[in-house]
Design an enzyme around this catalytic site. Structure first.
Site, PDB file in Angstrom:
ATOM      1  N   HIS A   4      -1.453 -22.977  35.335  1.00  0.00           N
ATOM      2  CA  HIS A   4      -2.682 -21.831  35.806  1.00  0.00           C
ATOM      3  C   HIS A   4      -3.660 -22.718  34.311  1.00  0.00           C
ATOM      4  O   HIS A   4      -3.867 -22.975  33.391  1.00  0.00           O
ATOM      5  CB  HIS A   4      -2.264 -21.288  35.311  1.00  0.00           C
ATOM      6  CG  HIS A   4      -2.915 -20.186  35.534  1.00  0.00           C
ATOM      7  ND1 HIS A   4      -3.663 -19.846  34.683  1.00  0.00           N
ATOM      8  CD2 HIS A   4      -3.581 -19.296  36.965  1.00  0.00           C
ATOM      9  CE1 HIS A   4      -4.418 -17.953  35.676  1.00  0.00           C
ATOM     10  NE2 HIS A   4      -3.584 -18.654  36.588  1.00  0.00           N
TER      11      HIS A   4
ATOM     12  N   GLU B  65      -8.051 -22.213  42.440  1.00  0.00           N
ATOM     13  CA  GLU B  65      -8.901 -21.164  41.054  1.00  0.00           C
ATOM     14  C   GLU B  65     -10.160 -21.631  40.653  1.00  0.00           C
ATOM     15  O   GLU B  65      -9.488 -22.425  39.607  1.00  0.00           O
ATOM     16  CB  GLU B  65      -7.527 -20.559  40.176  1.00  0.00           C
ATOM     17  CG  GLU B  65      -6.065 -20.090  41.493  1.00  0.00           C
ATOM     18  CD  GLU B  65      -5.654 -19.636  40.207  1.00  0.00           C
ATOM     19  OE1 GLU B  65      -5.368 -18.206  40.996  1.00  0.00           O
ATOM     20  OE2 GLU B  65      -4.833 -19.685  39.107  1.00  0.00           O
TER      21      GLU B  65
HETATM   22  P1  PGA Z   1      -7.102 -13.202  39.526  1.00  0.00           P
HETATM   23  O1  PGA Z   1      -6.242 -13.988  38.429  1.00  0.00           O
HETATM   24  O2  PGA Z   1      -6.924 -12.696  40.425  1.00  0.00           O
HETATM   25  O3  PGA Z   1      -7.031 -11.888  38.153  1.00  0.00           O
HETATM   26  O4  PGA Z   1      -8.855 -13.361  39.149  1.00  0.00           O
HETATM   27  C1  PGA Z   1      -5.698 -15.092  39.388  1.00  0.00           C
HETATM   28  C2  PGA Z   1      -4.934 -16.130  39.143  1.00  0.00           C
HETATM   29  O5  PGA Z   1      -5.270 -16.239  37.425  1.00  0.00           O
HETATM   30  O6  PGA Z   1      -4.204 -16.621  39.283  1.00  0.00           O
END
Ligand code: PGA
Length: 235
Positions: free
Chosen positions: A88, A157
């Site tokens: 992550h 992401e």
């Molecule tokens: P967010 O985070 O939906 O608050 O942007 C997503 C994540 O970090 O997995």
């Protein structure tokens, strides 16, 4: 589809238990067929049997041992946890985990047969440097990772989209997921500022097999609405 809630460093053990039970009963009542994951804070990990799968946000690549502040497989096993988030952006960028460390973690939990949600994504300056540079950066995050692992799920992401309210355009998400699909057959989730208001649109995009949601998943009701959207799309 795959709908995942990353609760990060939020909710107490008691609130998390209530959250999981609300999501569980929603998923059952509405016959949600998507895979639904919840990743609570480490202190809120719990044995849960049902439709909702509880996973770990992080763990050290060890069975047990002297790793102050960390948990290992023994602590996950106690709760029957067999799913983990690796790579992550908050662990890469805030906690300084290197690709080398992530590879070790990946291989360790792969050997144990864990379902791994492996996260990739570029920071803003890389995005601004153009598509090619961005894809090169993301490709480096695939280095050393077994992309043929049968229990692998990728989460794309963009770092600049996490918790900021910013998202790439739909065209960008489709284009990036299409590139990533060339790298592995694993399902690909999109994550970064997914909310009730944009979840349906994101879920409907080509190459999007689900979502990983942080802030907007903190209310069970909102997260359940996103599960419902996935059901309606029936992808
Ligand atoms: P967010 O985070 O939906 O608050 O942007 C997503 C994540 O970090 O997995």
């Amino acid at each position: 589809m795959i709908i995942a809630a990353n609760l990060k460093t939020n909710l107490t053990r008691e609130k998390t238990a209530k959250y999981i039970s609300e999501v569980e009963s929603y998923v059952r009542k509405n016959s949600i067929t998507s895979e639904v994951f919840v990743f609570p804070a480490t202190s809120s990990l719990t044995s849960h049997t049902g439709a909702v799968v509880v996973g770990a946000q992080n763990a050290y690549p060890t069975i047990n041992g002297a790793f102050t502040g960390e948990i290992g497989y023994e602590q996950l096993e106690e709760f029957g946890i067999k799913t983990i988030l690796i790579g992550h952006s908050e662990r890469r960028h805030l906690l300084g985990e290197t690709q080398e460390e992530l590879i070790k973690k990946f291989n360790f939990y792969k050997e144990l047969g864990f379902k791994i949600i492996y996260c990739v994504g570029e920071p803003l300056e890389i995005r601004e440097a153009g598509f090619e540079t961005m894809m090169e950066y993301i490709s480096k995050q695939y280095e050393g990772i077994d992309v043929t692992y049968e229990n692998l799920i990728i989460a794309y992401e963009p770092v600049w989209a996490i918790g900021t309210g910013l998202t790439p355009t739909s065209e960008d998400i489709v284009a990036i997921h299409a590139e990533l699909k060339k790298k592995s057959l694993a399902p690909i989730l999109y994550g970064g500022s997914v909310k009730v208001t944009n979840a349906k649109e994101v879920l409907a995009l080509d190459g999007v097999d689900g979502i990983l949601v942080g802030g907007a998943a903190l209310y069970a009701e909102h997260f359940c609405t996103m599960c419902e959207y996935a059901q309606e799309l029936n992808k």
